[in-house]
Motif scaffolding. Structure first.
Motif, short mmCIF file in Angstrom:
data_model
loop_
_atom_site.label_atom_id
_atom_site.label_comp_id
_atom_site.label_asym_id
_atom_site.label_seq_id
_atom_site.Cartn_x
_atom_site.Cartn_y
_atom_site.Cartn_z
N ALA A 1 -8.38 15.26 -3.11
CA ALA A 1 -9.29 14.31 -3.80
C ALA A 1 -8.40 13.03 -4.36
O ALA A 1 -9.02 12.01 -4.15
CB ALA A 1 -9.87 15.07 -5.01
N GLN A 2 -7.37 13.39 -4.62
CA GLN A 2 -6.39 12.15 -5.24
C GLN A 2 -6.16 11.29 -3.93
O GLN A 2 -6.02 10.26 -4.14
CB GLN A 2 -5.20 12.38 -5.75
N GLN A 3 -5.95 11.97 -2.90
CA GLN A 3 -5.70 11.04 -1.68
C GLN A 3 -6.93 10.29 -1.42
O GLN A 3 -6.56 8.96 -0.94
CB GLN A 3 -5.27 11.78 -0.64
N ARG A 4 -7.98 11.00 -1.46
CA ARG A 4 -9.25 10.01 -1.05
C ARG A 4 -9.26 8.88 -2.03
O ARG A 4 -9.61 7.74 -1.74
CB ARG A 4 -10.53 11.20 -1.09
N MET A 5 -9.02 9.16 -3.33
CA MET A 5 -9.06 8.10 -4.37
C MET A 5 -8.36 7.04 -4.04
O MET A 5 -8.50 5.75 -4.04
CB MET A 5 -8.68 8.38 -5.74
N VAL A 6 -6.96 7.22 -3.40
CA VAL A 6 -6.08 6.22 -3.03
C VAL A 6 -6.71 5.51 -1.78
O VAL A 6 -6.61 4.14 -1.87
CB VAL A 6 -4.67 6.91 -2.74
N GLU A 7 -7.30 6.05 -1.00
CA GLU A 7 -7.81 5.36 0.20
C GLU A 7 -8.91 4.52 -0.30
O GLU A 7 -9.13 3.47 0.23
CB GLU A 7 -8.34 6.44 1.30
N ILE A 8 -9.81 4.98 -1.20
CA ILE A 8 -10.93 4.29 -1.57
C ILE A 8 -10.60 2.95 -2.29
O ILE A 8 -10.91 1.95 -1.92
CB ILE A 8 -11.96 5.13 -2.56
N VAL A 9 -9.45 3.19 -3.12
CA VAL A 9 -8.92 1.98 -3.96
C VAL A 9 -8.22 0.90 -2.84
O VAL A 9 -8.51 -0.34 -3.04
CB VAL A 9 -8.06 2.43 -4.80
N CYS A 10 -7.65 1.53 -1.96
CA CYS A 10 -6.84 0.52 -0.99
C CYS A 10 -7.84 -0.10 -0.04
O CYS A 10 -7.69 -1.37 0.21
CB CYS A 10 -5.77 1.18 -0.03
N PHE A 24 0.95 -1.24 -0.07
CA PHE A 24 0.00 0.05 -0.05
C PHE A 24 0.93 1.07 -0.08
O PHE A 24 0.36 2.19 -0.67
CB PHE A 24 -0.95 -0.02 1.12
N THR A 25 2.00 1.08 0.88
CA THR A 25 2.87 2.40 0.53
C THR A 25 3.40 2.54 -0.82
O THR A 25 3.36 3.98 -1.32
CB THR A 25 4.48 2.09 1.55
N PHE A 26 3.91 1.50 -1.43
CA PHE A 26 4.10 1.57 -2.68
C PHE A 26 3.26 2.06 -3.85
O PHE A 26 3.77 2.98 -4.73
CB PHE A 26 4.98 0.35 -3.17
N PHE A 27 1.97 1.63 -3.65
CA PHE A 27 0.98 2.02 -4.35
C PHE A 27 0.82 3.63 -4.44
O PHE A 27 0.54 4.18 -5.44
CB PHE A 27 -0.39 1.34 -4.22
N ALA A 28 0.74 4.08 -3.12
CA ALA A 28 0.65 5.49 -2.79
C ALA A 28 1.60 6.14 -3.71
O ALA A 28 1.42 7.41 -4.07
CB ALA A 28 0.28 5.78 -1.32
N LEU A 29 2.97 5.80 -3.26
CA LEU A 29 4.15 6.35 -3.74
C LEU A 29 3.89 6.52 -5.24
O LEU A 29 4.09 7.57 -5.87
CB LEU A 29 5.23 5.76 -3.52
N LEU A 30 3.57 5.69 -6.07
CA LEU A 30 3.46 5.55 -7.53
C LEU A 30 2.41 6.48 -7.86
O LEU A 30 2.57 7.06 -8.88
CB LEU A 30 3.07 3.99 -8.10
N VAL A 31 1.33 6.60 -7.33
CA VAL A 31 0.12 7.72 -7.69
C VAL A 31 0.56 8.95 -7.37
O VAL A 31 0.50 9.70 -8.38
CB VAL A 31 -0.88 7.34 -6.73
N ARG A 32 1.53 9.31 -6.28
CA ARG A 32 1.87 10.71 -6.07
C ARG A 32 3.14 10.98 -7.12
O ARG A 32 3.02 11.90 -7.53
CB ARG A 32 2.80 10.69 -4.75
N GLN A 33 3.91 10.11 -7.46
CA GLN A 33 4.93 10.31 -8.46
C GLN A 33 4.43 10.56 -9.76
O GLN A 33 4.65 11.36 -10.69
CB GLN A 33 5.97 8.99 -8.51
N GLY A 34 3.27 9.89 -10.22
CA GLY A 34 2.65 9.69 -11.47
C GLY A 34 2.00 10.87 -11.68
O GLY A 34 1.98 11.59 -12.81
N ALA A 35 1.57 11.67 -10.75
CA ALA A 35 0.59 12.80 -10.69
C ALA A 35 1.60 13.94 -10.65
O ALA A 35 1.28 14.77 -11.51
CB ALA A 35 -0.35 13.11 -9.49
N ALA A 36 2.65 13.97 -9.90
CA ALA A 36 3.70 15.03 -9.97
C ALA A 36 4.73 15.23 -11.25
O ALA A 36 5.03 16.31 -11.76
CB ALA A 36 4.31 15.09 -8.82
N ASP A 37 4.87 14.05 -11.67
CA ASP A 37 5.81 13.94 -12.85
C ASP A 37 5.07 12.95 -13.90
O ASP A 37 4.77 11.92 -13.88
CB ASP A 37 6.81 13.15 -12.31
N HIS A 38 4.81 13.84 -15.03
CA HIS A 38 4.00 13.35 -15.93
C HIS A 38 4.91 12.18 -16.92
O HIS A 38 4.12 11.41 -17.56
CB HIS A 38 3.53 14.58 -17.10
#
Length: 202
Positions: free
Chosen positions: A185-194, A105-119
């Motif tokens: 909103a993105q963090q909420r999405m991560v929480e919902i998915v997890c 779950f830590t890695f999943f959240a990291l990938l989302v953050r990195q993917g959103a910050a760095d296109h």
């Protein structure tokens, strides 16, 4: 939000992008400047940024860019694979320091953050850019192995549903990255998915 600009570590750049002959000092400087500006441009705009924009940022001609990187795909691959290698190292660090039940779950959240910050990362992870799999890159294989390993360990620990596979995880990452208009909103999405990835309770 774009990452701070820094001179990229070209040690891991795909060998296919390197010239066959030793470069003169000005050639090496141009190569480094093109890569540095490509890092910033792809981070801000993703794979769609044109070569002429990268050339403008680097203060060189488009011909200079294509002498070092014959196609935009070669340049994007050099940048994206560098980013992917960094994510593989992060996965290794997370695996070493966290329990399997939480590491995934830590890695999943990291990938989302990195993917959103760095296109560049987002396009590489979601397949919106060039097909990095077609390059048969070691970095891509290592990334897939790291994600699969974290997922399998979390499933063995009873933290993730048994019917989830790596393709599901990548699709869910894509969905979370798409919700990039608002950090909360993105963090909420991560929480919902997890929450949805966790086993259903009786």
């Amino acid at each position: 939000m774009s990452p701070s600009k820094r001179t990229p570590d070209t040690t891991h750049v795909d060998a296919a992008t390197e010239p066959d002959r030793p470069q003169r000092a000005d050639g090496r400087r141009n190569h480094a400047r093109v890569l540095e500006e490509a890092f910033a441009a792809f981070a801000a705009h993703g794979a769609a940024v044109p070569i002429r924009e990268i050339a403008r940022r680097a203060g060189v001609s488009t011909g200079t860019v294509t002498r070092h990187f014959p196609t935009k795909e070669a340049l994007f691959r050099a940048v994206a694979l560098h980013r992917i290698e960094h994510l593989v190292r992060r996965a290794e660090d997370i695996t070493a320091h966290e329990e399997p039940a939480t590491a995934f779950f830590t890695f999943f959240a990291l990938l989302v953050r990195q993917g959103a910050a760095d296109h560049a990362v987002g396009d590489a992870l979601t397949g919106a850019g060039f097909d990095l799999q077609a390059a048969a890159s070691t970095a891509i294989h290592d990334f897939d192995a790291a994600m699969t390993g974290l997922l399998a360990a979390a499933q063995q620990a009873g933290a993730v549903r048994d019917d989830v596979d790596t393709a599901d995880v990548k699709a869910l990452i894509t969905g979370c990255i798409a919700r990039d208009d608002d950090g909360a909103a993105q963090q909420r999405m991560v929480e919902i998915v997890c929450d949805g990835l966790r086993p259903r309770r009786a």
